[in-house]
Design a protein around this motif. Structure first.
Motif, short mmCIF file in Angstrom:
data_model
loop_
_atom_site.label_atom_id
_atom_site.label_comp_id
_atom_site.label_asym_id
_atom_site.label_seq_id
_atom_site.Cartn_x
_atom_site.Cartn_y
_atom_site.Cartn_z
N PRO A 712 21.10 50.70 -18.77
CA PRO A 712 20.32 49.46 -18.59
C PRO A 712 21.06 48.32 -19.27
CG PRO A 712 18.94 51.27 -19.40
CD PRO A 712 20.37 51.72 -19.53
N LEU A 713 21.03 47.14 -18.67
CA LEU A 713 21.77 46.00 -19.20
C LEU A 713 20.83 44.92 -19.69
CD1 LEU A 713 24.61 45.69 -16.52
CD2 LEU A 713 24.69 46.86 -18.72
N ARG A 714 21.25 44.25 -20.75
CA ARG A 714 20.51 43.11 -21.28
C ARG A 714 20.95 41.83 -20.57
NH1 ARG A 714 22.07 46.11 -25.68
NH2 ARG A 714 23.88 44.76 -26.02
N SER A 715 20.17 40.80 -20.70
CA SER A 715 20.51 39.51 -20.12
C SER A 715 21.64 38.85 -20.89
CB SER A 715 19.30 38.58 -20.13
OG SER A 715 19.67 37.27 -19.74
N ALA A 716 22.60 38.29 -20.16
CA ALA A 716 23.68 37.54 -20.80
C ALA A 716 23.22 36.16 -21.25
CB ALA A 716 24.85 37.39 -19.83
#
Length: 720
Positions: A712-716
């Motif tokens: 899962p990726l976080r917001s840049a």
């Protein structure tokens, strides 16, 4: 200090008198309600043999005409041409009124009034660029000086391509003009921004800002005359304390200017980058349209080490700050310290004048100050950019404050030709600057090479045919060997050739055919100048990835590292997502070293919107291996060795008997890197708010998963 706007008020707020105010009825020259053109003579194919009944096949919806019929030269599409000429008539009213829309090309898509065989008045539609509207609006002429003259009308369509058509209806002679009056509002600038309401798809209005009679901004805008779809803004910090006049022509209701709002913040600053469909790790502009990346350069002004601490990284880009569609080309500006987290800045390059737009180009650091642009007392080398001024040619600008402000070189344009999109680079071996720039002639599209000792004086050197717009040119080691290098050249479609470049001529060594790395929504890519550690980092435009209903449109592709590697087919270019993107990862979900059985989905417990997936699988008996990303399948056809995603099908050979995929899923797109980066695919997806599931499947037999990692990726947009 950025203080308050004082509202002086609307100087001209009422429309001109209308024909209904007259005591005499209008003289109708043509209303195009009949089954044919009557006495009008049609030549060519554009107008057909009878008036159109509204919208024609393949055309956006036409509106604003009266009754059931109108002149519409879209018969057969934008490439059809022709003329439509009226019988003679006598001018016995002081005004001519008519409804007009379509293309805005003088002499090419127009309505002409002729007296004694000479054109004495002409009008066009309003559209010259993508987007726009097919709505007809009132226009007209004062013809008092032509009273009693015999005249004819001619509708002309001799334009091919986008907006190569004209719409006309309800031509009348009248005692009063129906052409809307210009609306003007005056404001004292004591806040930084003006907020402007936009209705996408509405009529375009040319808006002009003037100070002391001098134009400081001029652009087209679909100004909302009711509830806006979203708000854009204009940054007027440099004019603080002065009186600004806002001029807007052809508004149905001039009071629409009252909605323009002063503020010290951009619209919805608190909600920016949090919008429902905002990409969270692809760069998008905070407001308006985005396309080609421009001027990608590492700023050496803070050079202290060998990594990103050498300075900020600049991304400039083609930008319409006043609407959702293409138009009003400016250079937008953003910077990053890590290629992941971006900060937006004010417009870097404004158009020289209305119609003289700031098209694509590039930027470099002039480390040795060859151009003499470095200001005395500034230790940092100047940044120098080249861009296409559409009304002048290739122009040079320079910055001594790390890209925050730019100064025009007084000798502009430095190259005049029939082309655009200059790419600057320093050719170390020949100790000179090179400009690779798109050029075109009759039945020819090419990249031309010009050379210069100082970025000011340029000499044509050679030409390489077969490339269309937005060139890039750079040298790369083969298989990491600095003693074995090749040059890469490509244009907007990213199809490339390999060879040698001696500073003047590109010598192709990879054969007559171009090679393809990128597929799908990817266009006009550019690589960074001055990147540290000999990296060649590329960013492309995700062309066609749209965001309906959002206050922004289009996105950049992910930044990638480019390399050249030897394959069984010869040397090829590979793309790998930059390692810096790993900073966005949350805890890994690992499903490696398992057998993928038909009907089983190891990812069934995962859901979300932002993911990175790494997969390495031996197909075994499987006929297909599929990743399903929120309803969008990424399929590998084992027998054909084809990777399939939406409209894309491309050959992807196995690597050591393995399928290798590296996939990124964002709010509006999927990017797939296959075969360790030999194939790259970028596709837009329409977000499905009801589907957040992930899946992996094998069909026809079991496959062996050596690696299946899901992050899962976080917001840049959330700063670390």
């Amino acid at each position: 200090m950025l203080a308050t706007f004082a509202l002086i008020g609307l100087l001209t707020a009422s429309p001109a008198a209308t024909a209904e105010d007259s005591t005499r009825p209008d003289v109708v020259i043509a209303d195009f309600e009949g089954d044919d053109y009557g006495g009008w003579k049609a030549d060519g194919h554009a107008f057909g043999d009878r008036p159109a009944r509204g919208t024609l096949p393949g055309q956006m919806e036409v509106s604003g005409y009266l009754g059931r019929g109108l002149v519409n030269s879209f018969n057969g599409g934008d490439d059809a041409t022709g003329t439509l000429t009226s019988p003679p008539f006598r001018i016995d009213r002081p005004y001519v009124n008519f409804l007009i829309g379509g293309g805005g090309f003088d002499g090419e898509t127009c309505l002409n009034l002729s007296v004694d065989g000479r054109t004495v008045r002409t009008a066009t539609g309003k559209n010259r660029e993508g987007g726009g509207t097919e709505a007809l609006r009132w226009d007209g002429w004062d013809v008092k000086d032509l009273a009693g003259k015999e005249a004819t009308f001619q509708v002309v369509d001799c334009r091919k391509g986008g907006w190569g058509h004209i719409n006309v209806d309800q031509i009348v002679l009248a005692d009063a003009s129906r052409k809307p009056a210009e609306a003007v509002r005056a404001i004292v600038l004591n806040h930084r921004y003006l907020h402007l309401p936009v209705h996408t798809g509405g009529p375009k209005t040319r808006m002009k800002f003037t100070i002391d009679g001098q134009t400081v901004r001029e652009f087209d805008i679909e100004l909302a005359e009711g509830k806006p779809d979203f708000w854009v803004f204009s940054d007027l910090k440099s004019y603080e304390g002065r009186t600004l006049k806002i001029h807007a022509g052809e508004l149905a209701d001039p009071k629409a200017l009252d909605a323009i709002t002063p503020s010290d913040e951009v619209p919805d600053a608190a909600g920016m980058y949090k919008e429902k469909h905002r990409p969270q790790f692809h760069f998008t502009s905070r407001r308006g349209w985005l396309n080609d990346p421009n001027g990608l350069v590492f700023d050496l002004g803070a050079a202290q080490g060998q990594g990103f601490d050498r300075g900020v990284i600049h991304l400039f880009y083609q930008h319409n700050p006043y609407g959702w569609n293409w138009g009003n080309m400016h250079w937008g500006h953003a910077t990053t310290l890590d290629l992941v987290h971006w900060s937006e800045f004010p417009i870097a390059i404004y158009p020289h004048a209305y119609g003289d737009w700031a098209f694509s180009g590039s930027a470099v650091a002039d480390v040795d100050n060859t151009g003499g642009f470095q200001k005395r007392g500034t230790p940092a080398p100047p940044l120098v950019a080249a861009y296409t001024s559409t009304g002048r040619g290739e122009c040079i600008v320079f910055s001594s404050d790390r890209g925050q402000t730019w100064t025009e070189y007084k000798g502009n344009p430095v190259v005049k030709h029939n082309g655009r999109d200059p790419r600057l680079l320093w050719h170390a071996a020949s100790k000179q600057w090179v400009m690779a720039v798109y050029d075109e002639g009759e039945k020819r599209q090419s990249i031309d090479f010009h050379t210069s000792p100082d970025l000011k004086t340029w000499t044509f050197a050679s030409r390489l045919d077969g490339f269309f717009e937005c060139p890039d040119l750079f040298e790369l080691p083969v298989d990491g060997d600095p003693n074995k290098t090749l040059w890469v050249i490509y244009a907007a479609d990213a199809k490339y050739k390999l060879g040698r470049f001696d500073g003047k001529t590109f010598h192709v060594e990879s054969g007559p055919d171009k090679h393809t790395l990128w597929h799908g929504n990817f266009y006009a890519a550019q690589t960074f100048s001055e990147a540290p550690n000999s990296r060649r980092i590329q960013i492309g435009w995700g062309q066609g990835i749209t965001f309906p209903g959002m206050p922004f449109n289009q996105q950049m592709a992910l930044p990638v590292d480019l390399t050249l590697r030897t394959t069984p087919d010869g040397v090829r270019m590979f793309a790998a997502p930059v390692a810096e993107l790993q900073s966005l990862r949350d805890a890994k979900h690992d499903f490696s070293n398992t057998t993928l059985e038909p009907g089983k989905n190891p990812l069934s417990g995962l859901s979300g919107d932002l993911f990175e997936v790494k997969l390495a699988a031996k197909p075994g008996a499987a006929e297909e291996i599929e990743l399903n990303l929120r309803g969008t399948p990424v399929i590998y056809d084992v027998r054909r060795q084809d990777l399939v995603c939406k409209q894309i099908r491309t050959f992807l050979p196995l690597v050591d008997g393995e399928l290798r995929l590296h996939v990124f899923l964002d709010k509006g797109s999927i990017e797939v890197f296959g075969g360790d980066g030999r194939v790259a695919v970028s596709v837009g997806v329409i977000p499905d708010d009801a589907n957040h599931a992930l899946g992996v499947a094998s069909r026809g037999g079991a496959a062996s998963l050596r690696t299946l990692e899901v992050y899962p990726l976080r917001s840049a947009w959330i700063k670390p």
